[in-house]
Design an enzyme around this catalytic site. Structure first.
Site, mmCIF file in Angstrom:
data_model
loop_
_atom_site.group_PDB
_atom_site.id
_atom_site.type_symbol
_atom_site.label_atom_id
_atom_site.label_comp_id
_atom_site.label_asym_id
_atom_site.label_seq_id
_atom_site.Cartn_x
_atom_site.Cartn_y
_atom_site.Cartn_z
ATOM 1 N N ASP A 4 -5.935 5.847 3.562
ATOM 2 C CA ASP A 4 -5.935 4.553 2.888
ATOM 3 C C ASP A 4 -7.303 3.894 3.042
ATOM 4 O O ASP A 4 -8.071 4.207 3.968
ATOM 5 C CB ASP A 4 -4.852 3.659 3.504
ATOM 6 C CG ASP A 4 -4.734 2.311 2.825
ATOM 7 O OD1 ASP A 4 -3.973 2.210 1.849
ATOM 8 O OD2 ASP A 4 -5.411 1.361 3.266
ATOM 9 N N ASN A 15 -1.351 -4.465 -7.503
ATOM 10 C CA ASN A 15 -0.087 -3.909 -7.981
ATOM 11 C C ASN A 15 0.579 -4.860 -8.974
ATOM 12 O O ASN A 15 1.095 -4.436 -10.008
ATOM 13 C CB ASN A 15 0.863 -3.650 -6.808
ATOM 14 C CG ASN A 15 0.415 -2.489 -5.942
ATOM 15 O OD1 ASN A 15 -0.338 -1.623 -6.379
ATOM 16 N ND2 ASN A 15 0.862 -2.474 -4.706
ATOM 17 N N HIS A 25 0.830 -1.202 0.000
ATOM 18 C CA HIS A 25 0.000 0.000 0.000
ATOM 19 C C HIS A 25 0.866 1.253 0.000
ATOM 20 O O HIS A 25 0.550 2.242 -0.668
ATOM 21 C CB HIS A 25 -0.907 0.003 1.240
ATOM 22 C CG HIS A 25 -2.066 -0.926 1.136
ATOM 23 N ND1 HIS A 25 -3.382 -0.504 1.227
ATOM 24 C CD2 HIS A 25 -2.131 -2.261 0.941
ATOM 25 C CE1 HIS A 25 -4.185 -1.542 1.104
ATOM 26 N NE2 HIS A 25 -3.448 -2.624 0.935
ATOM 27 N N ALA A 83 11.859 -10.399 -4.272
ATOM 28 C CA ALA A 83 12.210 -10.198 -5.676
ATOM 29 C C ALA A 83 12.065 -8.734 -6.087
ATOM 30 O O ALA A 83 11.109 -8.068 -5.688
ATOM 31 C CB ALA A 83 11.299 -11.048 -6.561
#
Length: 419
Positions: free
Chosen positions: A117, A371, A16, A350
């Site tokens: 948020d 995302n 987020h 990653a």
């Protein structure tokens, strides 16, 4: 040249935080009179969050970050709800300081609004207390926002209990989708007696905001975005795709701070074009040991090249993200790394944007976090959907059925995550 300041209150998870910060960057880049303060809640120890914040602070002087004190949560309430509520007094205190400083100095920016948020809607009360508008930053897609409004109206106006859809074969028809949604793909939190009232309450509060900023774009979700113009919701502003392509902090394998990621890119450089399947299940995704072994056996027997981001689950009672394994051999089948050394590579966290951007990557086994979906679309890498929790079952449906940009592993697979 009146100066203005926005206060952003993000959910503390890296998934987020990164997209919220990138929205803030877009805003300050467009108007030099604007400055932004982030109030950062500390849910647990996460070095990635700290490094990311340090990176942004050094690069962008119009954005600053204030860490809030960490309080113990009420054990009788869901951890998420209790944690956010415990932070409200600290948020009020910091906003009060900003307002007081502005009143004492004519050169200081005035507080223009608070951006919260999607999980931090209780902070709307703080905006009301200081007489400024509140805006919502929705980190999922427009269709999922529509789903939340649909279920909330179904419950409040038609007295339908969403938890009754659990294990149901019903299909839901809603304005934001062109296809009926199987009820079994509803998020776990809408099918759970304890969590359903919490999230319905959150959605009711969405309606109190002056506008909803969504990380999507009209070309991707044209049907969903246009449907909002016909409803009784606050204005919806698609501002995406918000992608952290500059890879702030240790996300960038080309930076001095992330030398440990260079071998990932070097390994990809040695693989044929579009030959590698990349497996990654997001910042909150992990599997138990038995599942890890089954995935490993499947990869080995497939014979395909793979890059696997494998992470260790946190303790069940901890509000913490997965961590990297110290030794992969402790969880993988005996001899797996040796037998697959020519075709595969197992890694921890990653640098996903750089992996998906690499020409050797031809497929993405993904949890279908929003995302990750946006990044896969940006780089043209097809998705094999394996959702785990949150909005991911719905996102898998959208990517496979609505948009036809992926294939199904199992859309209705779910792993409970109640934090």
């Amino acid at each position: 040249m009146t100066k203005a300041e926005l206060v952003f209150i993000p959910f503390p998870g890296i998934g987020h935080l990164v997209s919220t910060v990138d929205v803030a960057k877009l805003l300050v880049d467009r108007d030099e009179r604007l400055s932004i303060t982030f109030l950062i809640m500390k849910a647990g120890v996460d070095s990635k969050v700290d490094r990311f914040i340090d990176s942004v602070s050094a690069a962008c002087k119009c954005i600053r970050f204030i860490d809030l004190p960490k309080d113990e949560h009420d054990p009788n309430q869901p951890i998420l709800l209790s944690f956010i509520e415990s932070q409200k007094p600290h948020v009020k205190e910091e906003v009060s300081k900003l307002v007081s400083h502005s009143e004492l100095s004519h050169d200081s920016p005035r507080l223009a609004g608070i951006v919260v948020d999607m999980f931090c809607t209780s902070m709307i009360d703080v905006a009301k207390e200081f007489g400024v508008p509140s805006y919502l930053f929705f980190t999922s897609g427009a269709a999922f926002l529509g789903l939340e409004f649909y279920i909330q109206a179904l419950h409040d106006e038609q007295k339908v209990d969403p938890t009754e859809f659990k294990d149901s074969d019903a299909e839901l028809v809603m304005p934001w989708l062109t296809n009926p949604l199987p009820a079994k793909l509803l998020p776990s939190f809408l099918l759970h007696k304890e969590w359903m009232p919490v999230f319905l309450g959150q959605t009711r509060r969405f309606r109190e905001t002056k506008g909803i900023i969504v990380n999507t774009f009209e070309e991707l979700e044209s049907h969903a975005v246009s449907s909002f113009f016909k409803g009784n919701t606050p204005p919806v502003y698609p501002v995406g795709p918000i992608l952290n392509l500059n890879r702030d902090g240790d996300h960038n394998p080309r930076s001095d701070r992330s030398n440990k990621y260079k071998d990932i890119i070097q390994w990809l450089d040695d693989q044929p074009q579009s030959s590698v399947v990349y497996l990654c299940f997001g910042s909150a995704g992990s599997f138990d040991m038995d599942q890890v072994k089954e995935i490993a056996c499947a990869l080995e027997q497939s014979g395909h090249r793979f890059l696997w981001s494998l992470r260790q689950p946190p303790p069940r009672d901890k509000m913490e993200p997965p961590t990297d394994y110290v030794n992969f051999q402790e969880v993988l089948p005996e001899g797996f790394l040796d037998r697959t050394i020519e075709i595969g590579k197992v890694i921890g966290w990653a640098p996903q944007v750089d992996v998906l951007a690499h020409p050797s990557v031809g497929g993405f086994v993904s949890h279908c976090g929003w995302n990750s979906i946006l990044e896969s679309i940006w780089f043209g890498v097809p998705v094999a959907a394996w959702p785990l929790h949150g909005d991911e079952q719905f996102n898998a449906f959208q990517i496979i059925i609505e948009l036809e940009l992926g294939v199904e592993i199992k859309m209705d697979y779910r792993k409970e995550l109640f934090f």
